[in-house]
Design a protein around this motif. Structure first.
Motif, short mmCIF file in Angstrom:
data_model
loop_
_atom_site.label_atom_id
_atom_site.label_comp_id
_atom_site.label_asym_id
_atom_site.label_seq_id
_atom_site.Cartn_x
_atom_site.Cartn_y
_atom_site.Cartn_z
N ASP A 61 36.98 35.05 44.50
CA ASP A 61 38.00 35.68 45.35
C ASP A 61 39.24 36.02 44.54
O ASP A 61 39.85 37.09 44.73
N PHE A 62 39.62 35.12 43.64
CA PHE A 62 40.79 35.36 42.80
C PHE A 62 40.62 36.60 41.94
O PHE A 62 41.55 37.41 41.82
N VAL A 63 39.46 36.75 41.33
CA VAL A 63 39.22 37.92 40.48
C VAL A 63 39.36 39.20 41.31
O VAL A 63 40.06 40.15 40.91
N GLY A 64 38.72 39.23 42.47
CA GLY A 64 38.80 40.43 43.30
C GLY A 64 40.21 40.75 43.74
O GLY A 64 40.65 41.91 43.68
N GLU A 65 40.95 39.72 44.16
CA GLU A 65 42.32 39.93 44.62
C GLU A 65 43.23 40.37 43.48
O GLU A 65 44.10 41.25 43.65
N THR A 66 43.05 39.76 42.31
CA THR A 66 43.89 40.09 41.15
C THR A 66 43.68 41.54 40.72
O THR A 66 44.64 42.27 40.45
N ILE A 67 42.44 41.96 40.66
CA ILE A 67 42.14 43.33 40.27
C ILE A 67 42.64 44.32 41.32
O ILE A 67 43.20 45.37 40.99
N GLU A 68 42.48 43.98 42.57
CA GLU A 68 42.95 44.87 43.64
C GLU A 68 44.45 45.08 43.56
O GLU A 68 44.95 46.20 43.75
N ARG A 69 45.22 44.03 43.24
CA ARG A 69 46.67 44.13 43.17
C ARG A 69 47.17 44.56 41.79
O ARG A 69 48.33 44.92 41.65
N GLY A 70 46.29 44.48 40.78
CA GLY A 70 46.73 44.77 39.42
C GLY A 70 47.74 43.76 38.91
O GLY A 70 48.61 44.09 38.10
N ASP A 71 47.61 42.52 39.36
CA ASP A 71 48.59 41.48 39.04
C ASP A 71 48.00 40.55 37.98
O ASP A 71 47.31 39.58 38.31
N TYR A 72 48.29 40.82 36.71
CA TYR A 72 47.73 40.04 35.61
C TYR A 72 48.80 39.17 34.94
O TYR A 72 48.65 38.79 33.78
N ASP A 73 49.83 38.86 35.68
CA ASP A 73 50.95 38.10 35.13
C ASP A 73 50.49 36.75 34.59
O ASP A 73 49.77 36.01 35.27
N GLY A 74 50.91 36.43 33.38
CA GLY A 74 50.63 35.13 32.78
C GLY A 74 49.41 35.09 31.89
O GLY A 74 49.24 34.14 31.13
N GLY A 76 48.47 37.30 29.48
CA GLY A 76 48.65 37.82 28.12
C GLY A 76 47.60 38.83 27.72
O GLY A 76 47.21 38.89 26.55
N LEU A 77 47.14 39.64 28.66
CA LEU A 77 46.06 40.59 28.40
C LEU A 77 46.60 41.93 27.92
O LEU A 77 47.65 42.40 28.38
N SER A 78 45.87 42.57 27.03
CA SER A 78 46.22 43.92 26.59
C SER A 78 45.76 44.93 27.64
O SER A 78 44.93 44.64 28.51
N ASP A 79 46.29 46.13 27.54
CA ASP A 79 45.85 47.20 28.45
C ASP A 79 44.36 47.47 28.28
O ASP A 79 43.65 47.74 29.26
N ALA A 80 43.86 47.39 27.04
CA ALA A 80 42.44 47.63 26.80
C ALA A 80 41.59 46.57 27.48
O ALA A 80 40.54 46.88 28.07
N ALA A 81 42.03 45.31 27.44
CA ALA A 81 41.29 44.24 28.10
C ALA A 81 41.29 44.44 29.60
O ALA A 81 40.26 44.24 30.27
N ILE A 82 42.42 44.82 30.16
CA ILE A 82 42.51 45.03 31.60
C ILE A 82 41.58 46.15 32.05
O ILE A 82 40.90 46.05 33.08
N THR A 83 41.49 47.21 31.26
CA THR A 83 40.58 48.31 31.60
C THR A 83 39.14 47.82 31.63
O THR A 83 38.38 48.14 32.56
N LEU A 84 38.74 47.03 30.64
CA LEU A 84 37.38 46.50 30.61
C LEU A 84 37.12 45.57 31.79
O LEU A 84 36.04 45.58 32.39
N ILE A 85 38.11 44.74 32.11
CA ILE A 85 37.99 43.83 33.25
C ILE A 85 37.75 44.61 34.53
O ILE A 85 36.82 44.33 35.31
N GLU A 86 38.59 45.60 34.77
CA GLU A 86 38.50 46.35 36.02
C GLU A 86 37.20 47.15 36.08
O GLU A 86 36.54 47.20 37.14
N ASP A 87 36.81 47.77 34.97
CA ASP A 87 35.57 48.55 34.97
C ASP A 87 34.36 47.65 35.23
O ASP A 87 33.46 48.02 35.99
N SER A 88 34.32 46.48 34.61
CA SER A 88 33.16 45.60 34.78
C SER A 88 33.08 45.06 36.21
O SER A 88 31.99 44.92 36.78
N TRP A 89 34.23 44.78 36.81
CA TRP A 89 34.24 44.28 38.19
C TRP A 89 33.83 45.39 39.16
O TRP A 89 33.02 45.16 40.07
N ASN A 90 34.35 46.58 38.95
CA ASN A 90 34.03 47.69 39.85
C ASN A 90 32.57 48.13 39.72
O ASN A 90 31.99 48.64 40.69
#
Length: 375
Positions: A61-74, A76-90
Motif C-alpha cells: 500500500d505504501f508503494v502505491g500511495e507514494t508513487i501516486e503522490r510522487g512523495d519520495y521525501d527522505g 535520497g533517490l535520483s530522478d532516474a531511479a524514480i522513473t524506473l520505480i514508477e515505470d516498474s510499478w505501473n
C-alpha cells in the motif's frame, strides 16, 4: 521461545555438502549451527506469520500511495531511479521474495526491525537445509517453512514460459552464488528456461543487454542491490533496454530504511511497527540509528535511554549516508546468544522463518544461522 541444545551430527559437513550448502563455514567459523535449535510454540509461529503478512500489505500500500503522490521525501533517490520505480510499478512488474527482520516486543507482538526487500540472503538454509535437519532430528515436529514449494509455484506466474530467465550475482561470493543457484533451481523445477552468469559478464550491444554468448537478456534476476545498479555506467540503459528485473525497481522504496519512519508516520501505533523518525529527538527511550542503505548490520549504533552509545558496528562505504532512528527492542538473550527472526515472503505471501543469532544485539554478516521447530 526457547533455545535448546541438540547433539550435532558427526557427518553434518558432509550432509551440508551433499545438499549444495557450500557456505556452512565462513572464514573458518561455523555459520550453520548444528548444536542448538530454537523451539517455538504454534501460537508464536502464527503471530510471526500474521505479522509478516500484515507488514507486506502495509508495504505494498505504501508503494502505491507514494508513487501516486510522487512523495519520495527522505529516500535520497535520483530522478532516474524514480522513473524506473514508477515505470516498474505501473507495468505491474512482479516481485519474487523478501525477508522481514522481526523481534518480539515488550507487548508480545512481533515488531519490524527492517525489510530486506531487494537482495536478501540466508534463503537456501532457511528453505532446504533446516528442513533436512528437522527431518533428521525432530520428524514428529513441524517448522514454519513452505519456502521451497512457494518459490516453485511463484515462478509459474511470472509469464516467462517461452523466454529465457538469466540469473546473476557478483563473483567470488559463496553465499550470493549459493542463493542464486538455489533460486535458479526452483525456477527450473517450475519448468523455466534459465541461464547463469556473473554481473561482470552482462554486456550492452547498443539496444539491449546481452549475456556472454551475445544472447539477449530480457528478464534478469539480479542478486545485486538496486543502489549499486544505479551507480553503474550502464544504469542509463536499463529503461531503454526494456529488461525486466527481479526484484523490480519499485522495491527500492522497500529496501531503503527510509521506509521505517515513513510507515510509522502513516500507521503510528500499529502493533507490528516501532516508532521511527528521521530525527533522533522524536524517539523516546533507547533507540537505534541505522543508515538508509547499510547492509548486514554495518554502521548501526545503539543508544540507551540517556542517549549514550552502548554498541556500534563499523560503517561500510555504503552505510556512510543519512540515517533513520528507531525505538530499540530488547532482543532476548539465551546464554549470550541474541536471535533475530527472519520471516520470509515469496510472491507477497508469508511462508517461512529463518533465525540468525549473534553474540551481540546487532545481527551482522558473521551471525550464525540456527534451525527451529514448533509444536
Amino acid at each position: 521461545m526457547q533455545r535448546i541444545a541438540v547433539p550435532p551430527r558427526e557427518d553434518w559437513p558432509q550432509r551440508a555438502a551433499e545438499l549444495g550448502f557450500a557456505f556452512h563455514t565462513i572464514d573458518g567459523q561455523p555459520y550453520w549451527t548444528e548444536d542448538a535449535a530454537y523451539a517455538l510454540s504454534e501460537a508464536e509461529v502464527d503471530m510471526l506469520e500474521d505479522a509478516a503478512q500484515a507488514l507486506e500489505g502495509l508495504c505494498l500500500d505504501f508503494v502505491g500511495e507514494t508513487i501516486e503522490r510522487g512523495d519520495y521525501d527522505g529516500f535520497g533517490l535520483s530522478d532516474a531511479a524514480i522513473t524506473l520505480i514508477e515505470d516498474s510499478w505501473n507495468r505491474q512488474d512482479k516481485n519474487l521474495y523478501g525477508r522481514f527482520d522481526l523481534a518480539f516486543g515488550a507487548d508480545g507482538a512481533p515488531k519490524l526491525l527492517e525489510y530486506n526487500a531487494d537482495t536478501p540472503t540466508a534463503l537456501f538454509e532457511a528453505s532446504v537445509v533446516q528442513w533436512e535437519w528437522l527431518e533428521h532430528h525432530f520428524p514428529e515436529r513441524d517448522q514454519f517453512n513452505s519456502i521451497h514449494e512457494t518459490l516453485v509455484e511463484a515462478w509459474k506466474h511470472f509469464g516467462l514460459y517461452g523466454h529465457r530467465l538469466h540469473f546473476a550475482c557478483v563473483r567470488n561470493h559463496a553465499e550470493d552464488e549459493g542463493t542464486v543457484d538455489y533460486l535458479r533451481d526452483t525456477a527450473m523445477q517450475a519448468g523455466l528456461d534459465t541461464e547463469r552468469l556473473y554481473m561482470d559478464e552482462i554486456g550492452w550491444n547498443g539496444r539491449r543487454f546481452v549475456d556472454n554468448s551475445n544472447q539477449p537478456i530480457t528478464t534478469l534476476f539480479k542478486l545485486y542491490p538496486w543502489e549499486w545498479l544505479m551507480a553503474e555506467d550502464f544504469a542509463s540503459h536499463i529503461g531503454p533496454s526494456s529488461v525486466r528485473m527481479i526484484e523490480p525497481a519499485w522495491k527500492m522504496l522497500l529496501s531503503n530504511k527510509a521506509l521505517l519512519p515513513r510507515l510509522w508516520a502513516r500507521h503510528a501505533g500499529h502493533p507490528n511497527l516501532l516508532p521511527a523518525s528521521f530525527a533522533p529527538g522524536d524517539i523516546e527511550g533507547a533507540m537505534v540509528r541505522k543508515p538508509l542503505l547499510g547492509r548486514e548490520g554495518a554502521g548501526v549504533t545503539l543508544y540507551d535511554a540517556a542517549g549514550r552509545e552502548t554498541l556500534a558496528t563499523p560503517a561500510s562505504a555504503e552505510s556512510r549516508s543519512d540515517f533513520v532512528y528507531q525505538q530499540a527492542v530488547t532482543l532476548p538473550c539465551f546464554d549470550g546468544h541474541y536471535p533475530m527472526l527472519g520471516a520470509w515472503i515469496v510472491a507477497s505471501r508469508a511462508c517461512g522463518l529463518g533465525i540468525r543469532e549473534d553474540d551481540t544485539a546487532i545481527t551482522r554478516n558473521s551471525s550464525r544461522f540456527v534451525p527451529h521447530f514448533f509444536q
